[in-house]
Design an enzyme around this catalytic site. Sequence first.
Site, PDB file in Angstrom:
ATOM      1  N   SER A  37       0.828  -1.213   0.000  1.00 17.13           N
ATOM      2  CA  SER A  37       0.000   0.000   0.000  1.00 17.13           C
ATOM      3  C   SER A  37       0.862   1.262   0.000  1.00 17.13           C
ATOM      4  O   SER A  37       0.332   2.370  -0.001  1.00 17.13           O
ATOM      5  CB  SER A  37      -0.937   0.015   1.219  1.00 17.13           C
ATOM      6  OG  SER A  37      -0.195  -0.119   2.416  1.00 17.13           O
ATOM      7  N   ASN A 124      -2.797  -2.293  13.267  1.00 15.75           N
ATOM      8  CA  ASN A 124      -4.246  -2.106  13.182  1.00 15.75           C
ATOM      9  C   ASN A 124      -4.703  -0.825  13.873  1.00 15.75           C
ATOM     10  O   ASN A 124      -5.494  -0.050  13.328  1.00 15.75           O
ATOM     11  CB  ASN A 124      -4.982  -3.309  13.779  1.00 15.75           C
ATOM     12  CG  ASN A 124      -4.660  -4.595  13.039  1.00 15.75           C
ATOM     13  OD1 ASN A 124      -4.042  -4.554  11.973  1.00 15.75           O
ATOM     14  ND2 ASN A 124      -5.059  -5.724  13.590  1.00 15.75           N
ATOM     15  N   HIS A 170     -38.461  24.242 -11.896  1.00 18.87           N
ATOM     16  CA  HIS A 170     -38.602  23.407 -13.110  1.00 18.87           C
ATOM     17  C   HIS A 170     -37.855  24.037 -14.293  1.00 18.87           C
ATOM     18  O   HIS A 170     -38.298  23.895 -15.447  1.00 18.87           O
ATOM     19  CB  HIS A 170     -40.075  23.194 -13.503  1.00 18.87           C
ATOM     20  CG  HIS A 170     -40.955  22.817 -12.366  1.00 18.87           C
ATOM     21  ND1 HIS A 170     -41.227  21.516 -12.021  1.00 18.87           N
ATOM     22  CD2 HIS A 170     -41.623  23.585 -11.459  1.00 18.87           C
ATOM     23  CE1 HIS A 170     -42.024  21.488 -10.961  1.00 18.87           C
ATOM     24  NE2 HIS A 170     -42.276  22.739 -10.600  1.00 18.87           N
ATOM     25  N   SER A 291     -11.619  25.692 -27.998  1.00 16.99           N
ATOM     26  CA  SER A 291     -11.805  24.450 -28.744  1.00 16.99           C
ATOM     27  C   SER A 291     -10.680  24.351 -29.766  1.00 16.99           C
ATOM     28  O   SER A 291     -10.256  25.360 -30.322  1.00 16.99           O
ATOM     29  CB  SER A 291     -13.160  24.486 -29.451  1.00 16.99           C
ATOM     30  OG  SER A 291     -13.134  23.624 -30.568  1.00 16.99           O
ATOM     31  N   LYS A 297     -14.972  29.327 -29.744  1.00 17.01           N
ATOM     32  CA  LYS A 297     -15.459  28.789 -28.465  1.00 17.01           C
ATOM     33  C   LYS A 297     -14.693  29.287 -27.235  1.00 17.01           C
ATOM     34  O   LYS A 297     -13.491  29.410 -27.243  1.00 17.01           O
ATOM     35  CB  LYS A 297     -15.379  27.243 -28.474  1.00 17.01           C
ATOM     36  CG  LYS A 297     -16.256  26.551 -29.483  1.00 17.01           C
ATOM     37  CD  LYS A 297     -17.740  26.707 -29.232  1.00 17.01           C
ATOM     38  CE  LYS A 297     -18.257  25.912 -28.065  1.00 17.01           C
ATOM     39  NZ  LYS A 297     -18.123  24.472 -28.234  1.00 17.01           N
ATOM     40  N   GLU A 304     -17.492  22.602 -15.754  1.00 18.34           N
ATOM     41  CA  GLU A 304     -17.887  21.232 -16.135  1.00 18.34           C
ATOM     42  C   GLU A 304     -17.130  20.202 -15.307  1.00 18.34           C
ATOM     43  O   GLU A 304     -17.682  19.177 -14.906  1.00 18.34           O
ATOM     44  CB  GLU A 304     -17.643  21.005 -17.626  1.00 18.34           C
ATOM     45  CG  GLU A 304     -18.649  21.755 -18.477  1.00 18.34           C
ATOM     46  CD  GLU A 304     -18.263  21.776 -19.952  1.00 18.34           C
ATOM     47  OE1 GLU A 304     -19.145  21.606 -20.785  1.00 18.34           O
ATOM     48  OE2 GLU A 304     -17.088  21.986 -20.276  1.00 18.34           O
ATOM     49  N   GLN A 336      -7.435  -2.013   4.178  1.00 18.09           N
ATOM     50  CA  GLN A 336      -6.371  -1.232   3.523  1.00 18.09           C
ATOM     51  C   GLN A 336      -6.922  -0.467   2.309  1.00 18.09           C
ATOM     52  O   GLN A 336      -6.402   0.562   1.920  1.00 18.09           O
ATOM     53  CB  GLN A 336      -5.252  -2.181   3.079  1.00 18.09           C
ATOM     54  CG  GLN A 336      -4.112  -1.513   2.378  1.00 18.09           C
ATOM     55  CD  GLN A 336      -2.924  -2.455   2.237  1.00 18.09           C
ATOM     56  OE1 GLN A 336      -2.266  -2.767   3.219  1.00 18.09           O
ATOM     57  NE2 GLN A 336      -2.661  -2.928   1.031  1.00 18.09           N
ATOM     58  N   LYS A 339      -8.183   3.581   1.889  1.00 13.47           N
ATOM     59  CA  LYS A 339      -7.379   4.801   1.776  1.00 13.47           C
ATOM     60  C   LYS A 339      -7.531   5.536   0.463  1.00 13.47           C
ATOM     61  O   LYS A 339      -7.749   6.754   0.446  1.00 13.47           O
ATOM     62  CB  LYS A 339      -5.908   4.475   2.040  1.00 13.47           C
ATOM     63  CG  LYS A 339      -5.682   4.290   3.511  1.00 13.47           C
ATOM     64  CD  LYS A 339      -4.352   3.714   3.835  1.00 13.47           C
ATOM     65  CE  LYS A 339      -4.489   2.962   5.134  1.00 13.47           C
ATOM     66  NZ  LYS A 339      -5.413   1.790   5.044  1.00 13.47           N
TER      67      LYS A 339
HETATM   68  N1  ARG Z   1      -1.425  -1.252   5.473  1.00 13.01           N
HETATM   69  C1  ARG Z   1      -2.374  -1.758   6.382  1.00 13.01           C
HETATM   70  C2  ARG Z   1      -3.716  -1.037   6.222  1.00 13.01           C
HETATM   71  O1  ARG Z   1      -3.717  -0.018   5.649  1.00 13.01           O
HETATM   72  C3  ARG Z   1      -1.903  -1.584   7.769  1.00 13.01           C
HETATM   73  C4  ARG Z   1      -2.472  -2.556   8.756  1.00 13.01           C
HETATM   74  C5  ARG Z   1      -1.984  -3.917   8.462  1.00 13.01           C
HETATM   75  N2  ARG Z   1      -2.274  -4.802   9.517  1.00 13.01           N
HETATM   76  C6  ARG Z   1      -2.074  -6.101   9.415  1.00 13.01           C
HETATM   77  N3  ARG Z   1      -2.309  -6.788  10.433  1.00 13.01           N
HETATM   78  N4  ARG Z   1      -1.685  -6.636   8.278  1.00 13.01           N
HETATM   79  O2  ARG Z   1      -4.742  -1.488   6.655  1.00 13.01           O
END
Ligand code: ARG
Length: 472
Positions: A37, A124, A170, A291, A297, A304, A336, A339
Amino acid sequence: MSKKSTKQNDNDNDNKKAWSGVFTESMDRRVELFTESITFDYRLYEVDIRVSIAHARMLCDVGILSKAEFNAIEKGLREIKASFKSGKFEFHIDLEDIHMHIERALINKIGDVGRKLHTARSRNDQVATDLRLWIRESIDAVDSALVELQQAFIARCESDAGVILPAYTHTRRAQPVLAAHVWLAYCEKFERDRERLRECRKRVNVLSLGTAAAAGTSIPIDRNKTAEYLKFDSVAANSIDVSSDRDFVLDAAFCLVQIAIHTSTLAEEWILWSTAEFNFIKLPQSFCTGSSIMPQKLNPDTLELIRGKSARVIGNLQTLCVLTKGLPLAYNRDLQEDKQPIFDSFETIRSILMVAVPLVEKAELNHELIKKQLNYGYTDATTLMEFLILQGVPQRTAHEIVGKLVRMAMDLSEPLSNLSLKQFRSVYENFDNDVYKILGAESAISAMKSYGGTSPEQVDLQLQRWKKKLRR
Ligand code: ARG
């Protein structure tokens, strides 16, 4: 940062995962590429370092780390932050995520003391804490941008003072309103968006750290201290809840959806108003594009894209709902995937507001043309009906009388005010010359004196309230 960045660290231990003790086989490279990640959670580097310093400080307070150990950790983390800022920090896909990167960099820098940092926490609770801080600060940035947008509308109330626009229902001309009334309508909408963000911020601003993986920790930590260091208002009371939940992410994602919908409404309205057909508003050329084939234009692409980008913000909320709906307690790696949508929603909203503020400041209402246009569309018909009601005519009857008069005026291609008294009396015999005093857009708006209505007094009352509120 690209996924191709595969450079290994120099340190001996570097090829080993932090969690590899129980493993007898190393991870398949394809799985490394699939599960990483870092290509997106690098955005958390600053909050992750802040969280780690606060955590280490608390571990020192309770005697788990010595003062010297804490100092070494803090110094090391600050240096790592500087290397991020200067673009010198090296990323390695095999280090998975931002938390592993920073921890490994710290160990490489200060040795074994760095291996103590992850005491009494897990990724976590760490990732939840990082994300809460990141969202808290992003909320504050969006809130400031919303205030700027409101201030731009307030400034317009002064520069467009006295201008009357047709309000539409409307997409048909309905009733005349002051332009300032329209601008204040947007202030109200964005104020509710700010309120929602404030409410959301309360739920975001709760400390997750210290709940560890799912069950808490046997190490005698002081979570109140960590909360104090990171300026969290309170401490989450259930470790399983912390480990499993992302409702604060969904909450924030919805707040952003509503902002996207409001800015999209503004964009849609101004796109219409800036067409040759309406010609109510002139967009600054510096916010339009041309354009490549039609030389004449001047396209409203900025508007937009304000409208268009709302789609991804709405989609991100959907992604987060689907992501979390089927997860059992507690942490699952699916989380994960929270994000990218939330990063994208905040980044998109901030970019929308970045262009919306100057657009609101610079666009010009075509005062002359709007004034001429107000003679058409019978927008004073409702006030005429209410004039009759105030003379005792039942609403349904008054409605019918005015309907007939509008039909007569339409057939003659004249505004109501050009009908003769004889013509008025041909529909309703009690009309007298007073009728001319309430016809026309200006008379119509002055009559709308109810609280929240568009009479100049009411609008001024609201404008003064807004000015007081937004004074910094
Ligand atoms: N990169 C993980 C996430 O964004 C971090 C937590 C990972 N925890 C684990 N026990 N593998 O959730």
